[in-house]
Design a protein around this motif. Sequence first.
Motif, PDB file in Angstrom:
ATOM      1  N   ALA A  72     -37.145  20.639  15.573  1.00 21.23           N
ATOM      2  CA  ALA A  72     -37.260  20.890  17.005  1.00 21.23           C
ATOM      3  C   ALA A  72     -36.485  22.108  17.477  1.00 21.23           C
ATOM      4  O   ALA A  72     -36.231  22.243  18.661  1.00 21.23           O
ATOM      5  N   GLY A  73     -36.090  22.992  16.565  1.00 23.33           N
ATOM      6  CA  GLY A  73     -35.366  24.179  16.997  1.00 23.33           C
ATOM      7  C   GLY A  73     -33.942  23.893  17.439  1.00 23.33           C
ATOM      8  O   GLY A  73     -33.314  24.721  18.069  1.00 23.33           O
ATOM      9  N   ILE A  74     -33.430  22.718  17.130  1.00 16.37           N
ATOM     10  CA  ILE A  74     -32.047  22.350  17.440  1.00 16.37           C
ATOM     11  C   ILE A  74     -31.330  22.149  16.113  1.00 16.37           C
ATOM     12  O   ILE A  74     -31.870  21.536  15.196  1.00 16.37           O
ATOM     13  N   GLU A  75     -30.120  22.666  16.025  1.00 18.26           N
ATOM     14  CA  GLU A  75     -29.358  22.578  14.780  1.00 18.26           C
ATOM     15  C   GLU A  75     -28.090  21.757  14.979  1.00 18.26           C
ATOM     16  O   GLU A  75     -27.420  21.879  16.003  1.00 18.26           O
ATOM     17  N   LEU A  76     -27.774  20.947  13.996  1.00 22.42           N
ATOM     18  CA  LEU A  76     -26.508  20.205  13.946  1.00 22.42           C
ATOM     19  C   LEU A  76     -25.612  20.882  12.933  1.00 22.42           C
ATOM     20  O   LEU A  76     -26.040  21.133  11.803  1.00 22.42           O
ATOM     21  N   THR A  77     -24.375  21.176  13.302  1.00 18.74           N
ATOM     22  CA  THR A  77     -23.453  21.734  12.329  1.00 18.74           C
ATOM     23  C   THR A  77     -22.936  20.611  11.433  1.00 18.74           C
ATOM     24  O   THR A  77     -23.061  19.423  11.748  1.00 18.74           O
ATOM     25  N   GLU A  78     -22.329  21.006  10.325  1.00 16.24           N
ATOM     26  CA  GLU A  78     -21.746  20.027   9.410  1.00 16.24           C
ATOM     27  C   GLU A  78     -20.655  19.211  10.106  1.00 16.24           C
ATOM     28  O   GLU A  78     -20.556  17.999   9.922  1.00 16.24           O
ATOM     29  N   ARG A  79     -19.820  19.876  10.918  1.00 15.88           N
ATOM     30  CA  ARG A  79     -18.749  19.157  11.645  1.00 15.88           C
ATOM     31  C   ARG A  79     -19.329  18.123  12.603  1.00 15.88           C
ATOM     32  O   ARG A  79     -18.814  17.006  12.707  1.00 15.88           O
ATOM     33  N   ALA A  80     -20.396  18.490  13.318  1.00 17.64           N
ATOM     34  CA  ALA A  80     -21.022  17.552  14.257  1.00 17.64           C
ATOM     35  C   ALA A  80     -21.609  16.366  13.500  1.00 17.64           C
ATOM     36  O   ALA A  80     -21.441  15.215  13.914  1.00 17.64           O
ATOM     37  N   ALA A  81     -22.281  16.627  12.392  1.00 12.13           N
ATOM     38  CA  ALA A  81     -22.875  15.547  11.594  1.00 12.13           C
ATOM     39  C   ALA A  81     -21.800  14.586  11.090  1.00 12.13           C
ATOM     40  O   ALA A  81     -21.975  13.363  11.143  1.00 12.13           O
ATOM     41  N   ARG A  82     -20.676  15.133  10.621  1.00 12.39           N
ATOM     42  CA  ARG A  82     -19.569  14.287  10.149  1.00 12.39           C
ATOM     43  C   ARG A  82     -19.037  13.402  11.273  1.00 12.39           C
ATOM     44  O   ARG A  82     -18.797  12.205  11.082  1.00 12.39           O
ATOM     45  N   ARG A  83     -18.845  13.977  12.457  1.00 10.83           N
ATOM     46  CA  ARG A  83     -18.296  13.210  13.586  1.00 10.83           C
ATOM     47  C   ARG A  83     -19.275  12.149  14.067  1.00 10.83           C
ATOM     48  O   ARG A  83     -18.876  11.028  14.374  1.00 10.83           O
ATOM     49  N   ILE A  84     -20.549  12.482  14.104  1.00 10.16           N
ATOM     50  CA  ILE A  84     -21.560  11.499  14.502  1.00 10.16           C
ATOM     51  C   ILE A  84     -21.561  10.335  13.524  1.00 10.16           C
ATOM     52  O   ILE A  84     -21.602   9.166  13.937  1.00 10.16           O
ATOM     53  N   ALA A  85     -21.494  10.628  12.226  1.00  8.50           N
ATOM     54  CA  ALA A  85     -21.453   9.566  11.207  1.00  8.50           C
ATOM     55  C   ALA A  85     -20.239   8.663  11.409  1.00  8.50           C
ATOM     56  O   ALA A  85     -20.337   7.436  11.289  1.00  8.50           O
ATOM     57  N   GLU A  86     -19.086   9.254  11.752  1.00 13.09           N
ATOM     58  CA  GLU A  86     -17.874   8.455  12.012  1.00 13.09           C
ATOM     59  C   GLU A  86     -18.078   7.537  13.203  1.00 13.09           C
ATOM     60  O   GLU A  86     -17.699   6.362  13.170  1.00 13.09           O
ATOM     61  N   ILE A  87     -18.648   8.057  14.271  1.00 10.49           N
ATOM     62  CA  ILE A  87     -18.876   7.264  15.485  1.00 10.49           C
ATOM     63  C   ILE A  87     -19.839   6.115  15.198  1.00 10.49           C
ATOM     64  O   ILE A  87     -19.632   4.984  15.643  1.00 10.49           O
ATOM     65  N   MET A  88     -20.887   6.379  14.451  1.00  9.87           N
ATOM     66  CA  MET A  88     -21.932   5.390  14.212  1.00  9.87           C
ATOM     67  C   MET A  88     -21.507   4.272  13.270  1.00  9.87           C
ATOM     68  O   MET A  88     -22.142   3.227  13.231  1.00  9.87           O
ATOM     69  N   LYS A  89     -20.404   4.456  12.521  1.00 11.74           N
ATOM     70  CA  LYS A  89     -19.911   3.407  11.622  1.00 11.74           C
ATOM     71  C   LYS A  89     -19.632   2.115  12.380  1.00 11.74           C
ATOM     72  O   LYS A  89     -19.795   1.038  11.837  1.00 11.74           O
ATOM     73  N   ASP A  90     -19.174   2.231  13.629  1.00  9.50           N
ATOM     74  CA  ASP A  90     -18.800   1.063  14.419  1.00  9.50           C
ATOM     75  C   ASP A  90     -19.908   0.590  15.352  1.00  9.50           C
ATOM     76  O   ASP A  90     -19.693  -0.292  16.173  1.00  9.50           O
ATOM     77  N   GLU A  91     -21.090   1.186  15.250  1.00  7.88           N
ATOM     78  CA  GLU A  91     -22.215   0.834  16.126  1.00  7.88           C
ATOM     79  C   GLU A  91     -23.235  -0.004  15.353  1.00  7.88           C
ATOM     80  O   GLU A  91     -23.239  -0.003  14.127  1.00  7.88           O
ATOM     81  N   PRO A  92     -24.125  -0.708  16.064  1.00 12.94           N
ATOM     82  CA  PRO A  92     -25.168  -1.495  15.387  1.00 12.94           C
ATOM     83  C   PRO A  92     -26.034  -0.610  14.491  1.00 12.94           C
ATOM     84  O   PRO A  92     -26.234   0.579  14.776  1.00 12.94           O
ATOM     85  N   ALA A  93     -26.551  -1.185  13.431  1.00 19.02           N
ATOM     86  CA  ALA A  93     -27.398  -0.445  12.489  1.00 19.02           C
ATOM     87  C   ALA A  93     -28.562   0.212  13.232  1.00 19.02           C
ATOM     88  O   ALA A  93     -29.149  -0.368  14.140  1.00 19.02           O
ATOM     89  N   GLY A  94     -28.874   1.433  12.853  1.00 17.19           N
ATOM     90  CA  GLY A  94     -29.980   2.161  13.464  1.00 17.19           C
ATOM     91  C   GLY A  94     -29.608   2.946  14.704  1.00 17.19           C
ATOM     92  O   GLY A  94     -30.438   3.666  15.260  1.00 17.19           O
ATOM     93  N   SER A  95     -28.372   2.823  15.167  1.00 13.32           N
ATOM     94  CA  SER A  95     -27.944   3.549  16.366  1.00 13.32           C
ATOM     95  C   SER A  95     -27.818   5.035  16.073  1.00 13.32           C
ATOM     96  O   SER A  95     -27.476   5.436  14.958  1.00 13.32           O
TER      97      SER A  95
END
Length: 108
Positions: free
Chosen positions: A2-25
């Motif tokens: 979609a012409g939007i890019e995620l940096t490696e740092r953003a991907a790492r932080r999102i993964a950390e946040i999602m660890k404590d969220e319901p599966a599929g969030s």
Amino acid sequence: MAGIELTERAARRIAEIMKDEPAGSMLRISVQGGGCSGFQYAFDVDAARQDDDVVVERDGAGVLVDEMSLQYMEGAVIDFVDDLIGQSFKIENPQAQASCGCGVSFTI
């Protein structure tokens, strides 16, 4: 993507946040009217993908962007910064003509 890019740092932080969220969030980023410059970004955790959502992924982390917001974010780079002011997601949006000091509000 979609012409939007995620940096490696953003991907790492999102993964950390999602660890404590319901599966599929996923992290949802949307553009809303308001803020001191006309538009502002909203960040939410969402477990439900809508029919018009675009998914931007990197290294197993995903971001949902709805079709309406996508038109304002085309070409954007989503990053995560950790500096003296604090931690936050930062969006470098080539469509934004101006933004406020907080970096969450912008003008097109």
